[in-house]
Design an enzyme around this catalytic site. Sequence first.
Site, PDB file in Angstrom:
ATOM      1  N   ASP A  56      92.967  93.186   9.057  1.00 38.47           N
ATOM      2  CA  ASP A  56      93.584  94.531   9.093  1.00 38.47           C
ATOM      3  C   ASP A  56      93.506  95.182   7.725  1.00 38.47           C
ATOM      4  OD1 ASP A  56      95.126  96.686   9.841  1.00 38.47           O
ATOM      5  OD2 ASP A  56      97.014  95.610   9.914  1.00 38.47           O
ATOM      6  N   GLU A 104      96.012 104.076   6.168  1.00 42.50           N
ATOM      7  CA  GLU A 104      96.185 103.972   7.621  1.00 42.50           C
ATOM      8  C   GLU A 104      97.599 103.508   7.962  1.00 42.50           C
ATOM      9  OE1 GLU A 104      96.189 101.882  11.582  1.00 42.50           O
ATOM     10  OE2 GLU A 104      96.456 100.965   9.627  1.00 42.50           O
ATOM     11  N   GLU A 105      98.084 102.552   7.182  1.00 44.05           N
ATOM     12  CA  GLU A 105      99.359 101.899   7.523  1.00 44.05           C
ATOM     13  C   GLU A 105     100.556 102.806   7.245  1.00 44.05           C
ATOM     14  OE1 GLU A 105      99.380  99.160   9.029  1.00 44.05           O
ATOM     15  OE2 GLU A 105      97.716  97.878   8.357  1.00 44.05           O
ATOM     16  N   ASP A 109      88.707  97.721  13.765  1.00 48.76           N
ATOM     17  CA  ASP A 109      90.051  97.376  13.295  1.00 48.76           C
ATOM     18  C   ASP A 109      90.496  96.058  13.916  1.00 48.76           C
ATOM     19  OD1 ASP A 109      92.416  97.633  11.900  1.00 48.76           O
ATOM     20  OD2 ASP A 109      93.155  99.366  12.995  1.00 48.76           O
ATOM     21  N   HIS A 152     100.162  91.958  11.428  1.00 44.67           N
ATOM     22  CA  HIS A 152     101.275  92.401  10.577  1.00 44.67           C
ATOM     23  C   HIS A 152     102.241  91.271  10.221  1.00 44.67           C
ATOM     24  CE1 HIS A 152     100.847  97.029  11.378  1.00 44.67           C
ATOM     25  NE2 HIS A 152      99.754  96.462  10.904  1.00 44.67           N
TER      26      HIS A 152
END
Length: 410
Positions: A148, A198-199, A245, A340
């Site tokens: 990621d 992105e996060e 992704d 995550h």
Amino acid sequence: MSPPNGVGFRPLLSISIAILYFLLAGQAYDEISDGTLNALPRPNNDFDIHHGALLSPILIPRVSGTPGSAAVLQHFADFFRNSLPSWNIEFQNSTSTTPVSKGKEVPFVNLIASRNPPWAAPGDVGRLTLVAHYDSKYSPEGFIGAIDSAAPCAMLMHAMRSIDAALTKKWEKMQAKGDTDSSWEEQKGIQVIFLDGEEAFKAWTSTDSLYGSRSLAEHWDSQVNPAMSTYKTPLSSISLFVLLDLLGSKDPSIQSYFSTTHWAYKKLAHLEKRFRDLKQFKSSTDSSHPTWFLDSSKMEHDISTFLGIQDDHLPFLERGVEILHVIDAHPSTGFPVVWHDEKGVPDDGEHLDLATVEDWSMLITAFAAEWMELEGFMPQSRREAKDAEHKREKRSGKNVDRLNMKTELS
Ligand SMILES: *[C@@H]1O[C@H](CO)[C@@H](O)[C@H](O)[C@H]1NC(C)=O
Ligand SMILES: [Zn+2]
């Protein structure tokens, strides 16, 4: 105002050009050969998580606006400048506050590396666009984000390096033959986008996420190409937006999300099968999970378009860009277990499945080679591939030790 003479013919002309284009495009999608697939360059040690030239520099915390982020950006820029000097590098910068920045503006930097046919005006080039985000999550502290999306970034680097010489050869041959001006078909370029931000910093919302892609899509939508260009804006010159992704875990589950790009999804699925049949994939499958591409036997009209997965494609999708979203998301179990760090398994280099990472890089290389019609210009044997690699390394004057080591081993 009335149109000048002759303009009335243009719709008819465009229709016939469109039909011609369609026919040519249909023909152009010749598969690349088994010989090319067998000889495709491999990443070798470059995906080593501790010392690999491509991947290891990305496996650090790289939150937007931090020194880690700047170091990774520098790694990408150095790679193109040293190893792929024919590529144009561009930055697209923006700033935004975030929920944790206490009112301060945080910088977001997207890097775009592109190659166009040397004779083509940039506004006339349609580009295969390969995309991954390079930022990592703000929390938990020390988060790495290997799937990621450090690994997808490294895959893109390997893929572009693997087709670079063939692009040069193909375009040189076309120029030598004077085969460069008439057909739209050949105004075909390629670009890689490494997106920032992105996060989410705190919790995913429409404003706390996708900082880089929102800014780039808006910028490219409002920038207008010179008059008479084939494409009005840089946004409209994206022929396909392929977003990678969450790739790098074993047994990925890739769904097809958009009926208009299902044909491209099937191309990936078909290439996966060919690689396996040729014994060129290192990862194994079993009968419960025979393919990565779960929807490969579906027909286009069976693809239910749903906008469930929020990701960097959204600001582009909303503006009408064709999207191929390659993300590991199983219909019932969801994202990979490392996602995550939420289930206590960290998304770091140690938890990558390196066979799968390598296979992805081969698959993306083959897809790009097919799209750019590089059959006949790619190496046809391992030896040829190796020679090309050595030539490139010599030219860039880098990796001399690695080169020596390889010579000793071979
Ligand atoms: C964007 O940011 C990068 C990295 O900080 C910098 O090198 C570049 O000069 C900036 N570009 C512009 C146009 O400001
Ligand atoms: Zn993420």
